[in-house]
Scaffold this active site. Structure first.
Site, PDB file in Angstrom:
ATOM      1  N   MET A  56      -7.330   6.660 -14.949  1.00  0.00           N
ATOM      2  CA  MET A  56      -6.998   5.100 -14.377  1.00  0.00           C
ATOM      3  C   MET A  56      -5.444   4.979 -13.873  1.00  0.00           C
ATOM      4  O   MET A  56      -4.649   5.678 -14.159  1.00  0.00           O
ATOM      5  CB  MET A  56      -7.311   4.341 -15.577  1.00  0.00           C
ATOM      6  CG  MET A  56      -8.562   4.097 -16.071  1.00  0.00           C
ATOM      7  SD  MET A  56      -8.790   2.985 -17.351  1.00  0.00           S
ATOM      8  CE  MET A  56      -8.568   1.435 -16.617  1.00  0.00           C
ATOM      9  N   HIS A  57      -5.090   3.966 -13.354  1.00  0.00           N
ATOM     10  CA  HIS A  57      -3.940   3.544 -12.868  1.00  0.00           C
ATOM     11  C   HIS A  57      -3.309   3.952 -11.677  1.00  0.00           C
ATOM     12  O   HIS A  57      -2.258   3.670 -11.341  1.00  0.00           O
ATOM     13  CB  HIS A  57      -2.948   3.457 -14.169  1.00  0.00           C
ATOM     14  CG  HIS A  57      -3.424   2.964 -15.610  1.00  0.00           C
ATOM     15  ND1 HIS A  57      -4.098   1.820 -15.360  1.00  0.00           N
ATOM     16  CD2 HIS A  57      -3.673   3.482 -16.736  1.00  0.00           C
ATOM     17  CE1 HIS A  57      -4.654   1.405 -16.984  1.00  0.00           C
ATOM     18  NE2 HIS A  57      -4.256   2.812 -17.443  1.00  0.00           N
ATOM     19  N   ASP A 100     -11.825   5.987 -16.661  1.00  0.00           N
ATOM     20  CA  ASP A 100     -12.254   7.194 -17.785  1.00  0.00           C
ATOM     21  C   ASP A 100     -12.749   6.736 -19.104  1.00  0.00           C
ATOM     22  O   ASP A 100     -13.568   7.135 -19.847  1.00  0.00           O
ATOM     23  CB  ASP A 100     -11.354   8.443 -17.970  1.00  0.00           C
ATOM     24  CG  ASP A 100      -9.710   7.919 -18.145  1.00  0.00           C
ATOM     25  OD1 ASP A 100      -9.750   6.556 -18.280  1.00  0.00           O
ATOM     26  OD2 ASP A 100      -8.935   8.694 -18.168  1.00  0.00           O
TER      27      ASP A 100
END
Length: 489
Positions: free
Chosen positions: A79-80, A238
């Site tokens: 992520m991110h 995830d």
């Protein structure tokens, strides 16, 4: 029918082929490099992910099934990360990853100038160094030429979805971790887009994680040797994908993930935020919501201790000498990359404390495992403060293979720990989302109920729970007393 789940991790892409009945037919892994251009920085080239996907999918479907029976592909992804493309769809710069810590100044601006109250109002969350919005502000300030070239802003797994489908898309769970997304209403926050100086057309269309975004492009189908009717399903971040793969759907279910990072993930039918924003409040891949505590270093702490410090890869053998659970006088703070939940402190660092002349190597090995469990407990306590009553949890990730660590988790958290048949959290979750998106199942909850099987349970021992309760009360005092030192380091 068959479905492919792609788990886009930090070190490798894991690819999983699943039948419609949930049987895992084949798993392969393709590694790619990660770079650390400066201390605290962490980057990858998105093209490396695509090359891994091409090679991996070809290998995954070779000589296993009739390719015409492959109906869908979906994702669980780190992520991110900030992935930026120009008007010609070329990657402008390497992706800035989830564990990159360069944005302390930008986070300070967001949390102190814009204000945590407004951020929480706009997005249900506050700024953390790993989130995407601070990275965009960093790029605007430090790489203005590159910033002006931005045509599309996307997350890591969405780059793969774009290359496969040609659709500029993201899903609600992954978008929740950008600090650009209004989690409660599941739409982009116009206020946050304005604060970051980006336009609506620069961010993707939003889908539920189980929705089809389109079909594979003729070009991608030709390159991969797949039929052109394969559906591409939006997928999930995830942790949300791992939650699907462990059956953590519906209301009040819990999953602990011991991967490179560590999470405690609590599913909920309803939207909610804790008063200090210590936990992330995100949309879930099942169509509802979840709370999540995230620590930046979990199983990676054990890997660091084993391989880099004491120089062994014999993890199981090293743990055989560990004794006296709940009586260890050595403590370990697992903040090797800074920490997110609940401290939100990018300056925090790891520490051993309590060693004496009779401290043994096994005591320090145990301290590392316990330190991660205690840090997980910190986030669990925040969830409890919201009135959430949790009695049991599933567990996944590389660290969950350790019988000792599972026992420690059960007793530190005082929860029954369920071990499920599949060990492939995000990849399996991605494949389940693909099956739902292709109509094999009516809902994510139905699919998880039918496909996720518990094979063992570790129950807490009342005497050991009492011992760990005492140790935890000491542990939670260590960080506040060291906090003032970290900026000096």
């Amino acid at each position: 029918m068959y479905y492919i789940g792609l788990d886009l991790g930090t070190s490798a892409l894991k690819l999983l082929l699943m039948s419609g009945q949930g049987e895992i037919c084949k798993i392969i892994s393709k590694e790619y490099p990660i770079s650390f251009p400066k201390p605290g920085w962490s980057e990858q080239n998105p093209v490396d992910w695509w090359n891994a996907a091409v090679d991996g999918i070809r290998e995954l479907v070779r000589d296993v099934v009739d390719k015409n029976q492959i109906k869908g592909i979906s994702f669980g992804g780190q992520m991110h990360g900030l992935v930026v493309l120009d008007k010609d769809d070329h990657v402008i710069r390497p992706a800035i990853l989830w564990n990159d810590g360069r944005t302390a100044e930008e986070c300070k601006y967001l949390n102190e100038v814009v204000g945590t109250e407004k951020l929480s109002q706009y997005t249900a969350n506050i700024a953390f160094a790993g989130f995407t919005a601070p990275k965009i502000l960093w790029m605007q300030k430090h790489e203005p030429e590159n910033f002006r070239k931005i045509h599309k802003i996307m997350l890591p797994k969405d780059y793969l979805a774009y290359r496969l489908s040609g659709v500029f898309c993201t899903d609600v769970s992954d978008a929740s971790g950008m600090l650009l997304f209004d989690v409660e209403h599941k739409c982009w926050s116009e206020e946050m887009l304005n604060i970051c100086g980006i336009k609506r057309e620069q961010v993707a269309d939003i889908y539920e994680s189980y929705e089809a975004v389109g079909t594979i492009t003729p070009e991608a189908a030709g390159e991969l040797g797949l039929p052109q009717n394969v559906k591409i399903i939006a997928g999930a971040g995830d942790n949300a994908a791992a939650a699907i793969g462990t059956g953590t759907v519906g209301d009040g279910r819990c999953n602990v993930s011991l991967g490179t990072s560590g999470t405690i993930f609590i599913s909920s039918k309803n939207f909610g935020v804790d008063e200090n924003n210590a936990l992330h409040s995100f949309a879930h891949a099942d169509g509802h919501f979840h709370l999540m505590g995230c620590m930046l270093s979990a199983a990676s702490c054990n890997k660091w201790w084993m391989e880099d410090i004491i120089g062994t890869k014999e993890y199981g053998k090293e743990q055989e000498s560990v004794q006296n659970l709940g009586e260890n006088h050595v403590f370990f703070l697992p903040y090797l990359m800074g920490e997110r939940s609940p401290h939100n402190d990018p300056d925090a660092r790891g520490a051993f404390i309590g060693m004496s002349m009779d401290t043994k190597r096994s005591d320090m090995t145990l301290a590392v495992l316990e330190g991660v469990a205690f840090a997980m407990r910190d986030s669990l306590e925040v969830a409890k403060s919201l009135g959430i009553d949790i009695k049991r949890t599933t567990i996944c990730g590389g660290g969950a293979k350790s019988l000792l660590w599972r026992k420690i988790m059960a007793n530190v958290l005082n929860l029954e720990v369920d071990i499920i048949e599949s060990k492939e959290g995000p990849g399996y979750g991605g494949a389940i989302l693909a099956a739902v998106g292709c109509g094999e199942y009516h809902s994510v909850e139905e699919a998880a109920k039918k496909l996720v099987k518990v094979v063992d349970t570790v129950k807490p021992d009342s005497e050991l729970v009492k011992k760990y309760e005492k140790r935890y009360k000491i542990f939670r005092q260590i960080y506040p007393n060291l906090k003032f030192l970290y900026p000096m380091l």
